[in-house]
Design an enzyme around this catalytic site. Structure first.
Site, PDB file in Angstrom:
ATOM      1  NE  ARG A   1      39.615  50.927  54.023  1.00  0.00           N
ATOM      2  CZ  ARG A   1      40.655  50.211  53.505  1.00  0.00           C
ATOM      3  NH1 ARG A   1      40.837  49.429  53.275  1.00  0.00           N
ATOM      4  NH2 ARG A   1      41.651  51.037  53.575  1.00  0.00           N
TER       5      ARG A   1
ATOM      6  CB  CYS B   1      40.132  47.575  46.728  1.00  0.00           C
ATOM      7  SG  CYS B   1      41.792  46.557  47.036  1.00  0.00           S
TER       8      CYS B   1
END
Length: 278
Positions: free
Chosen positions: A176, A234
């Site tokens: 990611r 995050c």
């Protein structure tokens, strides 16, 4: 203070009658069935905490997928879980503390200093041979008074500037960060200047946090230093709290960017970088 409690210490507290508020925070991205898992089996006395509704406000592109809830709402939830002033609180999940750390951070931020993560969570409890039970636990209403601002936070403007003055860690999975996949947010990649530091690197195969010295060496290798300000983000501010706990075990303070990449990527004015380099 070490944010961890091991299962033997928790069992001792429970069997000796020491007051302990035990909270089950089972949630994972892609698994919305935490409550069902809890009803099937949990540590005796544990009260279920629903992360999306109790530990976050409604998703908002301007704030992120899991914005922090208003303080008054969080205090009401904490009282419903049975928390009183000066209680010892222990939070756990079954995913290496990645969800429970959100509650740990929020309570710490709200002024509760005696809150711990159960190291290894439900799996470690079961592996030690301790009992579990099913059904729903009802807590006696608590009276805790929460505050705000005990833990450092940064906003999107500060996140943009942070790599120029310190270390900005991206706690998501490497793919990611590199922009190879993005299952939930509108753009793939990372905040320019951020360093990839997946939370999976904080724990061993048993779901427990690595020893403090191993974590310290991990973060030093990523550029973290005692005299360098560190911040973490995050996807939506959940697993970043796990990284902050790991940094604390390693002896490093760190700030949280609550909006994280879900907020950042929803603003077209924010640049997004891809690839392995910061």
């Amino acid at each position: 203070m070490n944010p961890l409690m091991d299962v033997s210490a928790l069992n001792h507290r429970m069997t000796s009658g020491e007051r302990t508020v035990l909270l089950d925070v089972r949630w994972a991205l892609g698994d919305p069935h935490g409550r069902e898992h809890y009803l099937e089996a949990h540590i005796p006395g544990a009260v279920y905490v629903d992360l999306p509704t109790a530990l976050a406000g409604p998703a908002d592109p301007g704030q992120g997928r899991h914005p922090l809830p208003p303080l008054q709402q969080f205090q009401e939830s904490a009282r419903c879980w049975g928390i009183r002033d000066n209680d010892v609180v222990v939070a756990y999940d079954d995913t290496g503390s990645t969800a429970a750390a959100r509650l740990w951070w929020m309570l710490r931020n709200a002024g509760v200093s005696t809150v711990f993560l159960l190291d290894g969570g439900l799996s470690a409890w079961r592996a030690a041979g301790y009992p579990v039970e099913g059904g729903l636990e009802q807590a006696t209403l608590g009276n805790v008074t929460l505050t705000d601002g005990a833990m450092p936070v940064i906003d999107a403007t500060q996140a943009a500037q942070w790599p120029g003055r310190g270390v900005l860690l991206d706690a998501r999975a490497g793919e990611r960060y590199r922009g190879e996949i993005e299952p939930v947010d509108p753009r793939a990649g990372h905040i320019p200047g951020a360093v990839s530091a997946p939370t999976a690197g904080n724990i061993g195969s048993d779901g427990r946090f690595l020893p403090g010295e191993e974590l310290r060496q991990r973060f030093i290798a990523l550029g973290v230093r005692p005299d360098v300000p560190t911040a973490v983000y995050c996807g939506s501010g959940v697993t970043a709290a796990h990284e902050i706990a790991a940094l604390e075990i390693a002896g490093f303070p760190a700030a949280l960017y609550p909006g994280s990449f879900s907020q950042w990527s929803n603003n077209p004015a924010n640049e997004v970088a891809t690839g392995a380099a910061p």
